[in-house]
Design a protein around this motif. Sequence first.
Motif, PDB file in Angstrom:
ATOM      1  N   LYS A 199       1.009  -1.234  -0.063  1.00 31.48           N
ATOM      2  CA  LYS A 199       0.174  -0.045   0.089  1.00 31.48           C
ATOM      3  C   LYS A 199       0.701   1.132  -0.005  1.00 31.48           C
ATOM      4  N   ALA A 249       0.916   4.017  -2.910  1.00 28.93           N
ATOM      5  CA  ALA A 249       0.443   5.548  -2.818  1.00 28.93           C
ATOM      6  C   ALA A 249       1.631   6.428  -3.276  1.00 28.93           C
ATOM      7  N   ALA A 290      -4.968  10.612  -3.530  1.00 35.67           N
ATOM      8  CA  ALA A 290      -6.034   9.995  -2.706  1.00 35.67           C
ATOM      9  C   ALA A 290      -7.087  10.198  -3.419  1.00 35.67           C
ATOM     10  N   LEU A 311      -6.729   6.647  -5.744  1.00 38.57           N
ATOM     11  CA  LEU A 311      -6.668   5.344  -4.541  1.00 38.57           C
ATOM     12  C   LEU A 311      -7.957   4.913  -3.837  1.00 38.57           C
ATOM     13  N   ASN A 312      -8.864   6.475  -3.908  1.00 31.89           N
ATOM     14  CA  ASN A 312     -10.197   6.421  -3.179  1.00 31.89           C
ATOM     15  C   ASN A 312      -9.717   6.188  -1.592  1.00 31.89           C
ATOM     16  N   ARG A 313      -8.829   6.832  -1.096  1.00 34.73           N
ATOM     17  CA  ARG A 313      -8.134   6.646   0.356  1.00 34.73           C
ATOM     18  C   ARG A 313      -8.050   8.350   0.722  1.00 34.73           C
ATOM     19  N   SER A 314      -7.909   8.435   2.063  1.00 33.42           N
ATOM     20  CA  SER A 314      -7.898   9.851   2.443  1.00 33.42           C
ATOM     21  C   SER A 314      -6.585  10.471   2.414  1.00 33.42           C
ATOM     22  N   GLN A 315      -6.763  11.784   1.991  1.00 32.67           N
ATOM     23  CA  GLN A 315      -5.100  12.492   1.905  1.00 32.67           C
ATOM     24  C   GLN A 315      -4.178  12.044   3.200  1.00 32.67           C
ATOM     25  N   THR A 344      -4.069   9.667   4.913  1.00 29.64           N
ATOM     26  CA  THR A 344      -3.481   8.191   4.775  1.00 29.64           C
ATOM     27  C   THR A 344      -2.257   8.128   3.607  1.00 29.64           C
ATOM     28  N   ILE A 345      -2.744   8.812   2.665  1.00 29.91           N
ATOM     29  CA  ILE A 345      -1.521   8.781   1.452  1.00 29.91           C
ATOM     30  C   ILE A 345      -0.199   9.391   2.137  1.00 29.91           C
TER      31      ILE A 345
END
Length: 327
Positions: A9, A13, A27, A30-34, A36-37
């Motif tokens: 992951k 990223a 983000a 990848l459909n993830r929060s900023q 998290t990236i």
Amino acid sequence: MNLDDLDIKQLDAFAAVMSAGSITAAARVLNRSQPTISRAIQDLENNIGFLLLSRNGPRIAPTSQGVLFHSEVERFLSGLRHIKERADAIAFGEPQPFEIASIPAFTATIAPFALARIPPGRLPRKIFLHTMMAENVVQAVSSGTAELGISSLPLDHPGVDVHWIGSAACVAVVSDSDPLVRRRRIRLIDLQDRPLIATSNPFRLRPRIDAAFRAAGLAPFSAIDTNASVSAVAAARAGMGVAVIDPVTAYGMPVDGAVVRPLDVQIPFHFGVISRSATPLAPVLAEFSDHLRQVARDTLPDFIEHDVSEMEALLRGVFGTVSQDAC
């Protein structure tokens, strides 16, 4: 660096940031929060021991080490995707996916037509047809990343086997509004005062083009240097000059508004098909190689096939003299 600490992951990223250009865009991809990236990148930097991105407030830019590392990450992630595709093919009893590495002249022209000649039932659900510069094609094949490669000469590399070699003469491409289209064959002297458009690789085709002009006692103005012949065709079509390019691109991908004409000299473009040394070639790839040779023969008016044993002689002639043709 502890390889056990690397996380897929984190690599995803980093690759997404490099591709999208920002953490926010990555983000979204990848459909993830900023956050998290951002945390994934920081953890990756801690694991590998150097900075991948330089940060100036909200702005980021890859470091020189980050650029180098990105190419390795892309190769690794691509390998994982290939493993998944191959695992799926094994699970469903389907033909195995394969990767072909090729110079742009072939991926944009002859290669797809050669693939189309193979019966659909013999082809896998996934084919990787990657465009690369010639040096990278040889590297991809010798390292086993690609099962088959199509490249211009030289191909004298201990890690590859050469299956066949072909050649055809380079040509000129001009706008259909150019007065030169009235000529059946364009003379080099016609290009003396015209902007020249050509590829720039000093170890491949360009030295032969320059040698041809020198042999004719000419010194044309080099207006546009490019790393892909398709760009040279586009520039010629726009009327920015006369392109002198490989015949594969010129004849294999006709472009409205651009006209192809032979030259009054023979500037050979040599190319060949390679696979990894001492590695058996899958039957479907051997079939593709045969079709590729036939499509090249059908497409190029002056196609010549050379025996692989002629490789050394062809390489010696790369910087040799050119032969004159009648206008």
